[in-house]
Design a protein around this motif. Structure first.
Motif, PDB file in Angstrom:
ATOM      1  N   UNK A  12       0.816  -1.202   0.000  1.00  0.00           N
ATOM      2  CA  UNK A  12       0.000   0.000   0.000  1.00  0.00           C
ATOM      3  C   UNK A  12       0.851   1.254   0.000  1.00  0.00           C
ATOM      4  N   UNK A  13       0.207   2.378  -0.270  1.00  0.00           N
ATOM      5  CA  UNK A  13       0.893   3.661  -0.254  1.00  0.00           C
ATOM      6  C   UNK A  13       0.035   4.712   0.434  1.00  0.00           C
ATOM      7  N   UNK A  14      -0.841   4.258   1.290  1.00  0.00           N
ATOM      8  CA  UNK A  14      -1.551   5.206   2.115  1.00  0.00           C
ATOM      9  C   UNK A  14      -3.056   5.175   1.992  1.00  0.00           C
ATOM     10  N   UNK A  23     -10.279   6.618   2.508  1.00  0.00           N
ATOM     11  CA  UNK A  23     -10.091   6.283   1.100  1.00  0.00           C
ATOM     12  C   UNK A  23      -8.615   6.089   0.812  1.00  0.00           C
ATOM     13  N   UNK A  24      -8.353   5.303  -0.216  1.00  0.00           N
ATOM     14  CA  UNK A  24      -6.990   5.022  -0.636  1.00  0.00           C
ATOM     15  C   UNK A  24      -6.384   6.221  -1.345  1.00  0.00           C
ATOM     16  N   UNK A  60      -2.377   1.442   8.743  1.00  0.00           N
ATOM     17  CA  UNK A  60      -2.677   2.868   8.927  1.00  0.00           C
ATOM     18  C   UNK A  60      -1.349   3.614   8.897  1.00  0.00           C
ATOM     19  N   UNK A  61      -0.648   3.551   7.748  1.00  0.00           N
ATOM     20  CA  UNK A  61       0.729   4.020   7.695  1.00  0.00           C
ATOM     21  C   UNK A  61       0.911   5.516   7.870  1.00  0.00           C
ATOM     22  N   UNK A  73     -12.174  -3.216   8.395  1.00  0.00           N
ATOM     23  CA  UNK A  73     -12.831  -3.052   7.105  1.00  0.00           C
ATOM     24  C   UNK A  73     -12.386  -1.806   6.365  1.00  0.00           C
ATOM     25  N   UNK A  74     -11.697  -0.894   7.051  1.00  0.00           N
ATOM     26  CA  UNK A  74     -11.308   0.374   6.438  1.00  0.00           C
ATOM     27  C   UNK A  74      -9.808   0.636   6.510  1.00  0.00           C
ATOM     28  N   UNK A  75      -9.043  -0.388   6.826  1.00  0.00           N
ATOM     29  CA  UNK A  75      -7.587  -0.229   6.810  1.00  0.00           C
ATOM     30  C   UNK A  75      -7.102  -0.371   5.376  1.00  0.00           C
ATOM     31  N   UNK A  76      -5.915   0.104   5.156  1.00  0.00           N
ATOM     32  CA  UNK A  76      -5.380   0.198   3.800  1.00  0.00           C
ATOM     33  C   UNK A  76      -5.507  -1.093   2.994  1.00  0.00           C
TER      34      UNK A  76
END
Length: 147
Positions: A12-14, A23-24, A60-61, A73-76
């Motif tokens: 991931x990148x955030x 949102x991604x 959650x970087x 459900x909403x982590x990266x």
């Protein structure tokens, strides 16, 4: 000729919080789309290979220090996985999400510790596919070799 990788590790990148949700980042979307495109391009290899899978990584970087992580459900990695599944990934490969990490090192360590790569031994004939941006890949390759 190197056979296609049928186990992919997508970094991931955030993820950002705002507007009442999560949102991604554009970079995370691009990496997810690249993974899905690769799987579609090598669909037959994914279908016939036992243990074929795509693992999305990231928790959650970029969250502010001390701020609570997004709810389950909403982590990266979960958001990336959901986007890939909407694009039809499930028709070709199993997927998993590593959601506890904040760094690239943690992405790799948690993925291995949690057994998300399965029991596959990666070799030149059975490569592990790493999905990221070109500027990030040298770091990922170095760290993956150590983990």
């Amino acid at each position: 000729m190197t056979p296609p990788a049928t186990v992919l590790l997508v970094f991931g990148r955030g993820v950002t919080a705002g507007d009442g949700g999560y949102r991604l980042t554009a970079e995370s979307v691009a990496r997810t789309e690249a993974a899905v495109a690769y799987v579609h391009a090598h669909a037959e290899a994914f279908r016939r290979t036992p243990g074929a899978r795509v693992v999305f990584t990231g928790g959650w970087p970029h969250g502010p220090a001390g701020e609570p992580a997004p709810p389950p459900g909403f982590r990266e990695a979960e958001l990336m996985r959901a986007l890939a599944r909407e694009a039809g990934l499930d028709a070709y490969a199993r997927s998993a999400a590593e959601t506890h990490s904040r760094t690239t090192v943690q992405n790799l360590a948690h993925t291995v510790q949690d057994g998300l790569l399965g029991t596959t031994e990666f070799t030149a004939r059975r490569p592990l596919g790493l999905v990221s941006h070109p500027w990030h890949l040298p770091r990922v390759r170095l760290l993956a070799a150590r983990v």
